[in-house]
Scaffold this motif. Structure first.
Motif, PDB file in Angstrom:
ATOM      1  N   PRO A 234      10.166  -0.232   4.219  1.00 27.48           N
ATOM      2  CA  PRO A 234      11.046   0.934   4.035  1.00 27.48           C
ATOM      3  C   PRO A 234      10.846   1.606   2.682  1.00 27.48           C
ATOM      4  CG  PRO A 234      12.277  -1.086   3.709  1.00 27.48           C
ATOM      5  CD  PRO A 234      10.921  -1.499   4.216  1.00 27.48           C
ATOM      6  N   THR A 235      11.032   2.905   2.666  1.00 26.18           N
ATOM      7  CA  THR A 235      10.998   3.650   1.399  1.00 26.18           C
ATOM      8  C   THR A 235      12.379   4.202   1.039  1.00 26.18           C
ATOM      9  OG1 THR A 235      10.392   5.704   2.526  1.00 26.18           O
ATOM     10  CG2 THR A 235       8.591   4.319   1.734  1.00 26.18           C
ATOM     11  N   THR A 236      13.328   4.163   1.990  1.00 23.48           N
ATOM     12  CA  THR A 236      14.687   4.649   1.734  1.00 23.48           C
ATOM     13  C   THR A 236      15.691   3.574   2.125  1.00 23.48           C
ATOM     14  OG1 THR A 236      15.077   5.597   3.925  1.00 23.48           O
ATOM     15  CG2 THR A 236      13.944   6.990   2.303  1.00 23.48           C
ATOM     16  N   TRP A 237      16.914   3.724   1.642  1.00 18.49           N
ATOM     17  CA  TRP A 237      17.971   2.771   1.981  1.00 18.49           C
ATOM     18  C   TRP A 237      18.294   2.825   3.470  1.00 18.49           C
ATOM     19  CZ3 TRP A 237      21.305   4.750  -2.670  1.00 18.49           C
ATOM     20  CH2 TRP A 237      20.796   4.206  -3.854  1.00 18.49           C
TER      21      TRP A 237
ATOM     22  N   ALA B  35       4.784 -18.304   2.787  1.00 11.72           N
ATOM     23  CA  ALA B  35       3.411 -18.196   2.297  1.00 11.72           C
ATOM     24  C   ALA B  35       2.527 -17.542   3.362  1.00 11.72           C
ATOM     25  CB  ALA B  35       2.869 -19.579   1.946  1.00 11.72           C
ATOM     26  N   GLY B  36       1.789 -16.512   2.966  1.00 15.45           N
ATOM     27  CA  GLY B  36       0.935 -15.787   3.890  1.00 15.45           C
ATOM     28  C   GLY B  36       1.668 -14.774   4.749  1.00 15.45           C
ATOM     29  N   LYS B  37       2.982 -14.664   4.568  1.00 10.53           N
ATOM     30  CA  LYS B  37       3.788 -13.768   5.413  1.00 10.53           C
ATOM     31  C   LYS B  37       4.509 -12.687   4.603  1.00 10.53           C
ATOM     32  CE  LYS B  37       4.881 -17.702   8.438  1.00 10.53           C
ATOM     33  NZ  LYS B  37       5.985 -18.556   8.958  1.00 10.53           N
ATOM     34  N   LEU B  38       4.333 -12.687   3.272  1.00 11.64           N
ATOM     35  CA  LEU B  38       5.105 -11.748   2.476  1.00 11.64           C
ATOM     36  C   LEU B  38       4.261 -10.560   2.050  1.00 11.64           C
ATOM     37  CD1 LEU B  38       5.555 -12.884  -1.224  1.00 11.64           C
ATOM     38  CD2 LEU B  38       4.041 -14.082   0.326  1.00 11.64           C
ATOM     39  N   GLY B  39       4.925  -9.424   1.965  1.00 13.30           N
ATOM     40  CA  GLY B  39       4.313  -8.215   1.442  1.00 13.30           C
ATOM     41  C   GLY B  39       5.095  -7.739   0.240  1.00 13.30           C
ATOM     42  N   VAL B  40       4.533  -6.798  -0.510  1.00 14.11           N
ATOM     43  CA  VAL B  40       5.172  -6.253  -1.702  1.00 14.11           C
ATOM     44  C   VAL B  40       5.115  -4.734  -1.639  1.00 14.11           C
ATOM     45  CG1 VAL B  40       5.242  -6.257  -4.216  1.00 14.11           C
ATOM     46  CG2 VAL B  40       4.357  -8.254  -3.007  1.00 14.11           C
ATOM     47  N   ALA B  41       6.236  -4.091  -1.943  1.00 11.29           N
ATOM     48  CA  ALA B  41       6.325  -2.627  -1.931  1.00 11.29           C
ATOM     49  C   ALA B  41       7.221  -2.176  -3.073  1.00 11.29           C
ATOM     50  CB  ALA B  41       6.889  -2.140  -0.593  1.00 11.29           C
ATOM     51  N   PRO B  42       7.159  -0.894  -3.452  1.00 13.63           N
ATOM     52  CA  PRO B  42       8.137  -0.376  -4.420  1.00 13.63           C
ATOM     53  C   PRO B  42       9.538  -0.465  -3.837  1.00 13.63           C
ATOM     54  CG  PRO B  42       6.272   1.123  -4.185  1.00 13.63           C
ATOM     55  CD  PRO B  42       6.144   0.117  -3.083  1.00 13.63           C
ATOM     56  N   ILE B  43      10.539  -0.595  -4.687  1.00 12.26           N
ATOM     57  CA  ILE B  43      11.903  -0.655  -4.183  1.00 12.26           C
ATOM     58  C   ILE B  43      12.268   0.680  -3.542  1.00 12.26           C
ATOM     59  CG2 ILE B  43      12.630  -2.403  -5.845  1.00 12.26           C
ATOM     60  CD1 ILE B  43      14.033  -0.177  -7.405  1.00 12.26           C
ATOM     61  N   PRO B  44      13.068   0.663  -2.476  1.00 11.28           N
ATOM     62  CA  PRO B  44      13.464   1.918  -1.817  1.00 11.28           C
ATOM     63  C   PRO B  44      14.578   2.620  -2.579  1.00 11.28           C
ATOM     64  CG  PRO B  44      14.452   0.050  -0.684  1.00 11.28           C
ATOM     65  CD  PRO B  44      13.565  -0.525  -1.763  1.00 11.28           C
ATOM     66  N   GLY B  45      14.777   3.902  -2.267  1.00 11.40           N
ATOM     67  CA  GLY B  45      15.833   4.684  -2.892  1.00 11.40           C
ATOM     68  C   GLY B  45      16.609   5.455  -1.854  1.00 11.40           C
ATOM     69  N   GLU B  46      17.462   6.351  -2.304  1.00  8.30           N
ATOM     70  CA  GLU B  46      18.313   7.087  -1.373  1.00  8.30           C
ATOM     71  C   GLU B  46      17.501   8.015  -0.490  1.00  8.30           C
ATOM     72  OE1 GLU B  46      22.659   9.104  -1.533  1.00  8.30           O
ATOM     73  OE2 GLU B  46      21.251   9.797  -3.053  1.00  8.30           O
ATOM     74  N   ASP B  47      16.561   8.750  -1.074  1.00  2.00           N
ATOM     75  CA  ASP B  47      15.796   9.729  -0.304  1.00  2.00           C
ATOM     76  C   ASP B  47      14.294   9.468  -0.321  1.00  2.00           C
ATOM     77  OD1 ASP B  47      18.111  11.290   0.331  1.00  2.00           O
ATOM     78  OD2 ASP B  47      18.069  12.042  -1.725  1.00  2.00           O
ATOM     79  N   GLY B  48      13.852   8.373  -0.907  1.00  2.00           N
ATOM     80  CA  GLY B  48      12.435   8.063  -1.019  1.00  2.00           C
ATOM     81  C   GLY B  48      12.280   6.866  -1.929  1.00  2.00           C
ATOM     82  N   PRO B  49      11.055   6.530  -2.316  1.00  2.00           N
ATOM     83  CA  PRO B  49      10.856   5.371  -3.188  1.00  2.00           C
ATOM     84  C   PRO B  49      11.769   5.411  -4.406  1.00  2.00           C
ATOM     85  CG  PRO B  49       8.748   6.217  -2.447  1.00  2.00           C
ATOM     86  CD  PRO B  49       9.777   7.199  -1.967  1.00  2.00           C
ATOM     87  N   GLY B  50      12.334   4.248  -4.749  1.00  2.00           N
ATOM     88  CA  GLY B  50      13.311   4.180  -5.822  1.00  2.00           C
ATOM     89  C   GLY B  50      12.689   4.057  -7.192  1.00  2.00           C
TER      90      GLY B  50
END
Length: 420
Positions: free
Chosen positions: A167-170, A286-301
């Motif tokens: 997700p990129t938004t809440w 292990a082997g199942k996790l991904g990493v992304a920027p934290i989400p925000g209200e209308d887009g990446p947080g």
């Protein structure tokens, strides 16, 4: 992951000779040009890498050896110990490791002197990290460890629910959780750090920033009653009320949240980069996790910039050696050595694009993307009191003792008094 020492005493000696010319200017206070053995007050190093870097320095500088002293693991206790040391003008410590947000306080009290121009290759440092070492336009502390909050997620659970991207938004985060929980029973949605301590200040600031607000404006005035700031607080309050954030997360600091995620109890988890190596090594995810920027209200947080900086004590009798050692530790060769041994992100910008580092830590490009939008915590002299006020009033809101509007108004009044 095993640690490695610097390759060869010759390389250490060469770097030591390169740095040996750094020193203070004439007419500086007693101790500013002093050389000799020094004591470095730092945090606990679970990887045992820093002692190896110090050993390399000591072999190259037999007359200017370094001794490490570990400060308490608890950040508040570590700060109190350093402050007590500075207030009595003790020369027990020559180099001090400061939380990035303490720079303003220590510089304003003249407990640390500004670093001389040219000591560091400032162009090579991540700009956001460099800003944490500055006070009133001058560099007082050398950025060393840095980073910002990231979103860990279960790639396997998202894939099973037919979700292709994090997700990129809440709203997307909540919708993704609902889809996952229809298939995976007994797993909670999301958690960060919500116990009443510094981590809550960080998570609150990230929520405010991710809604387009700011805790303090550029002139240092609190802005926590703005519609955007209240939207950030409301995200946290609503999360506890509607179950997006489990009630038990009210007790979560970094390690409690990490364990909950690693044991398979969370779909999404906000934490620092250090979690990646631990969760990838020996855990249920292990082997199942991904990493992304934290989400925000209308887009990446927008995350909060964290990290540790190194500064010279104004009361050190061997400040020239102290400056040289700081330059050594944050230099490119030594940062690369340190980076190979542990997953704490460092201040050298090139490491985030280095193929070897990215292969070792695939989250680095994501972390750099998040750091471009990250903001430092408030640069205020009374930061500790500011953080305590945030913790108190945000806790009142997320536990239902105050409405969002009342908690925001009370916090605005408290912060205004502290920064007037």
């Amino acid at each position: 992951m095993t640690t490695r020492s610097l390759r060869g005493g010759a390389a250490a000696l060469s770097l030591g000779l390169l740095l040996s010319g750094c020193g203070g200017s004439s007419g500086s206070p007693a101790g500013a040009d002093g050389r000799g053995t020094i004591t470095v007050a730092t945090g606990k190093d679970l990887t045992r890498t820093v002692p190896k870097l110090v050993d390399a320095w000591n072999r190259a500088h037999p007359k200017e050896k370094v001794r490490l002293v570990e400060l308490p693991e608890d950040g508040d206790q570590a700060r109190r110990q350093l402050v007590q040391n500075m207030r009595i003008k003790s020369h027990a410590y020559d180099v001090v490791r400061l939380d990035a947000v303490w720079t303003a306080e220590f510089a304003a009290h003249r407990w640390i002197p500004p670093l001389p121009d040219g000591l560091l290759d400032t162009a090579s440092i991540v700009p956001a990290a460099l800003a944490t070492g500055q006070y009133r336009g001058r560099l007082y502390a050398a950025p060393w460890l840095t980073g910002t909050g990231v979103l860990y997620y279960r790639k396997d659970l998202l894939a099973e629910a037919g979700i292709a991207y994090p997700p990129t938004t809440w709203d997307e985060l909540r919708a993704d959780c609902a889809r996952v929980q229809r298939k995976a029973k007994g797993v909670d949605c999301y958690a960060g750090q919500y116990s009443e301590y510094e981590g809550l200040t960080v998570n609150y600031a990230e929520a405010v920033q991710s809604a387009g607000g700011e805790v303090f404006d550029s002139s240092g005035r609190p802005q926590v009653t703005s519609p955007q700031a209240k939207a950030g607080l409301r995200f946290l309050v609503d999360g506890f009320e509607n179950g997006t954030i489990p009630k038990k997360a009210l007790t979560f600091k970094e390690e409690e949240g990490r364990r909950a995620f690693q044991e398979g109890h969370l779909v999404f988890h906000r934490n620092w980069a250090y979690v990646y190596a631990l969760a990838s090594a020996d855990s249920k995810v292990a082997g199942k996790l991904g990493v992304a920027p934290i989400p925000g209200e209308d887009g990446p947080g927008s995350g909060t910039l964290g990290g540790d900086n190194l500064a010279v004590s104004a009361f050190s009798e061997h400040q020239a050696t102290a400056r040289d050692f700081i330059a050594y530790i944050v230099s490119a060769p030594v940062q690369r050595q340190y980076a190979r041994a542990q997953s704490f992100p460092l201040s050298l910008a090139a490491l985030y694009r280095d193929p070897e580092m990215v292969k070792l830590y695939p989250y680095l490009p994501t972390l750099r993307q998040g750091m471009e939008k990250a903001r430092p915590r408030p640069v205020v002299v009374r930061y500790n009191e500011v953080s305590n006020a945030v913790q108190k009033h945000v806790t009142d809101a997320i536990t239902g003792k105050r409405t969002v509007d009342q908690a925001a108004a009370d916090l605005q009044q408290a912060l205004s008094a502290l920064t007037r």
